[in-house]
Scaffold this motif. Sequence first.
Motif, PDB file in Angstrom:
ATOM      1  N   LEU A   1      -2.995  48.214   6.281  1.00  0.00           N
ATOM      2  CA  LEU A   1      -3.190  48.949   7.497  1.00  0.00           C
ATOM      3  C   LEU A   1      -4.356  48.680   7.962  1.00  0.00           C
ATOM      4  O   LEU A   1      -4.609  48.649   9.018  1.00  0.00           O
ATOM      5  CB  LEU A   1      -2.583  50.130   7.284  1.00  0.00           C
ATOM      6  N   ASN A   2      -5.456  49.131   6.983  1.00  0.00           N
ATOM      7  CA  ASN A   2      -6.805  49.186   7.612  1.00  0.00           C
ATOM      8  C   ASN A   2      -7.273  47.839   8.056  1.00  0.00           C
ATOM      9  O   ASN A   2      -7.852  47.687   9.146  1.00  0.00           O
ATOM     10  CB  ASN A   2      -7.686  49.372   6.226  1.00  0.00           C
ATOM     11  N   ALA A   3      -6.900  46.813   7.577  1.00  0.00           N
ATOM     12  CA  ALA A   3      -7.350  45.353   8.022  1.00  0.00           C
ATOM     13  C   ALA A   3      -6.412  45.080   9.278  1.00  0.00           C
ATOM     14  O   ALA A   3      -6.982  44.476  10.153  1.00  0.00           O
ATOM     15  CB  ALA A   3      -6.775  44.515   6.926  1.00  0.00           C
ATOM     16  N   LEU A   4      -5.151  45.378   9.349  1.00  0.00           N
ATOM     17  CA  LEU A   4      -4.499  45.143  10.540  1.00  0.00           C
ATOM     18  C   LEU A   4      -5.283  45.801  11.683  1.00  0.00           C
ATOM     19  O   LEU A   4      -5.561  45.393  12.984  1.00  0.00           O
ATOM     20  CB  LEU A   4      -3.059  45.682  10.461  1.00  0.00           C
ATOM     21  N   VAL A   5      -5.542  47.146  11.743  1.00  0.00           N
ATOM     22  CA  VAL A   5      -6.350  47.827  12.653  1.00  0.00           C
ATOM     23  C   VAL A   5      -7.545  47.119  13.229  1.00  0.00           C
ATOM     24  O   VAL A   5      -7.666  46.989  14.282  1.00  0.00           O
ATOM     25  CB  VAL A   5      -6.435  49.076  12.185  1.00  0.00           C
TER      26      VAL A   5
ATOM     27  N   SER B   1      -2.390  45.829  27.121  1.00  0.00           N
ATOM     28  CA  SER B   1      -2.533  44.570  26.191  1.00  0.00           C
ATOM     29  C   SER B   1      -1.812  44.340  25.052  1.00  0.00           C
ATOM     30  O   SER B   1      -1.153  45.358  24.473  1.00  0.00           O
ATOM     31  CB  SER B   1      -4.117  44.489  25.767  1.00  0.00           C
ATOM     32  N   ALA B   2      -1.541  43.182  24.522  1.00  0.00           N
ATOM     33  CA  ALA B   2      -0.662  43.132  23.260  1.00  0.00           C
ATOM     34  C   ALA B   2      -1.356  43.916  22.018  1.00  0.00           C
ATOM     35  O   ALA B   2      -0.764  44.601  21.504  1.00  0.00           O
ATOM     36  CB  ALA B   2      -0.613  41.636  22.937  1.00  0.00           C
ATOM     37  N   HIS B   3      -2.679  44.129  22.039  1.00  0.00           N
ATOM     38  CA  HIS B   3      -3.431  44.916  21.180  1.00  0.00           C
ATOM     39  C   HIS B   3      -3.072  46.308  21.284  1.00  0.00           C
ATOM     40  O   HIS B   3      -2.748  47.212  20.198  1.00  0.00           O
ATOM     41  CB  HIS B   3      -4.851  44.791  21.294  1.00  0.00           C
TER      42      HIS B   3
ATOM     43  N   ASN C   1      -7.076  57.112  10.633  1.00  0.00           N
ATOM     44  CA  ASN C   1      -8.126  57.056   9.664  1.00  0.00           C
ATOM     45  C   ASN C   1      -8.758  55.617   9.751  1.00  0.00           C
ATOM     46  O   ASN C   1      -9.904  55.435   9.807  1.00  0.00           O
ATOM     47  CB  ASN C   1      -7.759  57.309   8.321  1.00  0.00           C
ATOM     48  N   ALA C   2      -7.844  54.731   9.823  1.00  0.00           N
ATOM     49  CA  ALA C   2      -8.505  53.238   9.892  1.00  0.00           C
ATOM     50  C   ALA C   2      -9.332  52.987  11.268  1.00  0.00           C
ATOM     51  O   ALA C   2     -10.359  52.242  11.322  1.00  0.00           O
ATOM     52  CB  ALA C   2      -7.112  52.308   9.842  1.00  0.00           C
ATOM     53  N   ILE C   3      -8.798  54.017  12.238  1.00  0.00           N
ATOM     54  CA  ILE C   3      -9.687  53.694  13.384  1.00  0.00           C
ATOM     55  C   ILE C   3     -10.793  54.567  13.328  1.00  0.00           C
ATOM     56  O   ILE C   3     -12.107  54.137  13.541  1.00  0.00           O
ATOM     57  CB  ILE C   3      -8.606  54.436  14.658  1.00  0.00           C
ATOM     58  N   ALA C   4     -10.625  55.761  12.814  1.00  0.00           N
ATOM     59  CA  ALA C   4     -11.896  56.562  12.548  1.00  0.00           C
ATOM     60  C   ALA C   4     -12.968  56.011  11.821  1.00  0.00           C
ATOM     61  O   ALA C   4     -13.939  56.453  11.914  1.00  0.00           O
ATOM     62  CB  ALA C   4     -11.581  57.985  12.303  1.00  0.00           C
ATOM     63  N   ASN C   5     -12.487  55.257  10.884  1.00  0.00           N
ATOM     64  CA  ASN C   5     -13.446  54.637   9.912  1.00  0.00           C
ATOM     65  C   ASN C   5     -14.279  53.560  10.594  1.00  0.00           C
ATOM     66  O   ASN C   5     -15.474  53.055  10.078  1.00  0.00           O
ATOM     67  CB  ASN C   5     -12.805  53.851   8.674  1.00  0.00           C
TER      68      ASN C   5
END
Lengths: 546, 148, 47
Positions: free
Chosen positions: A400-404, A430-432, A453-457
């Motif tokens: 999940l971290n990597a995908l984000v 956008s697709a993103h 969290n993945a975003i906040a990191n």
Amino acid sequence: FHDPQGLQEKTEILLREWITLYHSNTAGPGSATAFTHFVKQMNVHGILKTDELITRFFRNCVSYCRDICLRSMNEVQQNQTGGGTPTPTTTSSAVASSQCRNKCFQHVDPFVRLVALLIKHSGEATNPSTKINLLNKVLGLVCGIMMHDIETNNLEFYQLPYHRILMMLFLELNAPEPVLESINLAVLMAFTQTLHLLRPSKCAGFSYAWLEIVSHRVFVGRMLAIAPQQKGWAMYSMLLTDLFRFLAPYLRNAELAKPLTKLYKGTLRVLLVLLHDFPEFLCEYHYGFCDAIPPNCIQMRNLILSAFPRNMRLPDPFTPNLKVDMLPEIAITPKIHCSISSFITPVELRNNLDSYLKNRTPVTFLTELRGYLQNVTPSSGIGVSGSPGEDGMHYNMQSLNALVVYVGMQAIAHIQSKGQTPSMSTIAHSAHMDIFQNLAVDMDTEGRYLFLNAIANQLRYPNSHTHYFSCTLLYLFAEANAEAIQEQITRVLLERLIVNRPHPWGLLITFIELIKNPSYKFWSHEFVKCAPEIEKLFESVARSCM
Amino acid sequence: PLGSTPLSADHEQQFKRLQASYFRMPHSADNERLKIHFPRQPVVTPQHFPQVPPPLSDTVDFFQRLSTETLFFIFYYLEGTKAQYLAAKALKKQSWRFHTKYMMWFQRHEEPKAITDEFEQGTYIFFDYDNWGQRKKENFTFEYRYLE
Amino acid sequence: LGSDLTSLGLNLNSPENLYPNFGGPWAESPCRPQDIDYHVPQEYLVN
């Protein structure tokens, strides 16, 4: 094993002779005179005749050193407690302990010196491989004997002799001597490999000694400051990740018994030294570290995310009308030293993701996305192996971290390719963003927590990732179709803000924007007033903004 | 919302091993070369003793304010360390010179006059090298000698 | 809430690098000058 008849006795006699020579007044600078004499002895006894014999000789020496240490430490314990259980040291016992440590070192240090001299004098000066092979042989022996010791003696394992051998050998081989220059980097690699083999997850009883070695001033200096072109950085990041992986399951449950608190606090000290002296190192390897650190380990992660390049001046986040998108560094892509996409598993997910980003097919991608990220196999990544599907174990955090981050990087590239910069308008439709909004809406509380969290990191010092993910988090808040999502975004930010310092710059500017910009209607939400202390906290942050 | 995660059997065992080694913590001296006289914090000193070195105590300025005798003590007792290096620098700032052949520090007098090809007029610290070498306590002398 | 990281015995405002005197993960204070090996000129090695 199966040494030739008499080799053990011969080894002991020779080693004792060397120890005497080492301590004698005629040893000469760096034991050079003693060594010249002793090599002849070794030849007379045929020790240097074959590779196998010298290996056996070294193995017996390591075992001899270990036995000497154990004997002297046991003597102390007998004297101290009459054979009872050891107690944490007091003054008198500390003196006794240091005396017998000296006795132990007076046997171990000469052996280490002998190894170092043999390494320095082996092979031609121009051909370092002979030296490194000999070093790897000895390090391999220390590992093998130590692991055998751990498996045999379990809780009675004693780290001191191995700690001393490894530390002193590292110091010997990192002395500023011309003969060592050709093998400096190879020595670092050999020790990195050894310490990785002896990592805390494998040798927990060696963890304290392990961290002493890894954080020793000479080790840190060599790895992060002296090794040319930062060639030690990747090695050092691997060792730090080993430590985080070991701590993860215990920190994850926040149940820190004293031995873990000790190790955790020691880790914080080391990270503070790195934050102060090598912030760029933490900046460039933050991704891997955050993958290994459990999501609830807030302060340690903040410490890593707070790093910023020393030549960068961070504008005060509380500056009124701060124009983040006008900062010169905001468009610069931060270095990340790992291939993010390789962490997106399974491969099918990665292929479908690329396909979706390119042309929004397969149309079922968004509905299947959550399924891909759920743990059907024991979780990898943070080293916590519970049975999949257990509470807190529903998702593969590493994927999940990597995908984000991967989707974010694609989005930034897409926006920049149009000559634009991330903003609330350029990141939308956008697709993103479809993927991110789908994750925000479709995930359950646990999954969304990991997603946010993945975003906040990525909210760190001014760079293009901080900028994009800050906009993304605010966009998800503004476009949320349920207040629960907005509350959870606030919680993820808040739990990172209420812990003791340090706080990443990107986190602060995102939160300040959220509570300052009326378009998010932050103060109108019920959850802002969910508890008096929370309301007070928001107001105090708001006051410092105004 | 993650809740707690059950520790695996391996984690439990590793924790027990960590705990056992907690009672055998490494000493700071384990990482340092053996120093006969002043190993690194081998014992806990009483709390009312200064537990932390004074600020800037690892600078030449700090050492320069120490007495000459103290600097000599540091130079000869703490050899091979940064303290010896700083003491040597501070001694030079106090206009002492190191006689490399006889490991003696000396101060030139105003009009230096060569006495032999190795010694010149000045104030020498006579350092009882032989007794020092054997670390003898008795008749250990450490004195200023004026070489006229 | 984590701990006060300024109370771990490290001078985080030091203009100098901390690692050359770092006392180690359990040390409450930095190494003293006498704790740190230095490659002093050979003739200083009186002993």
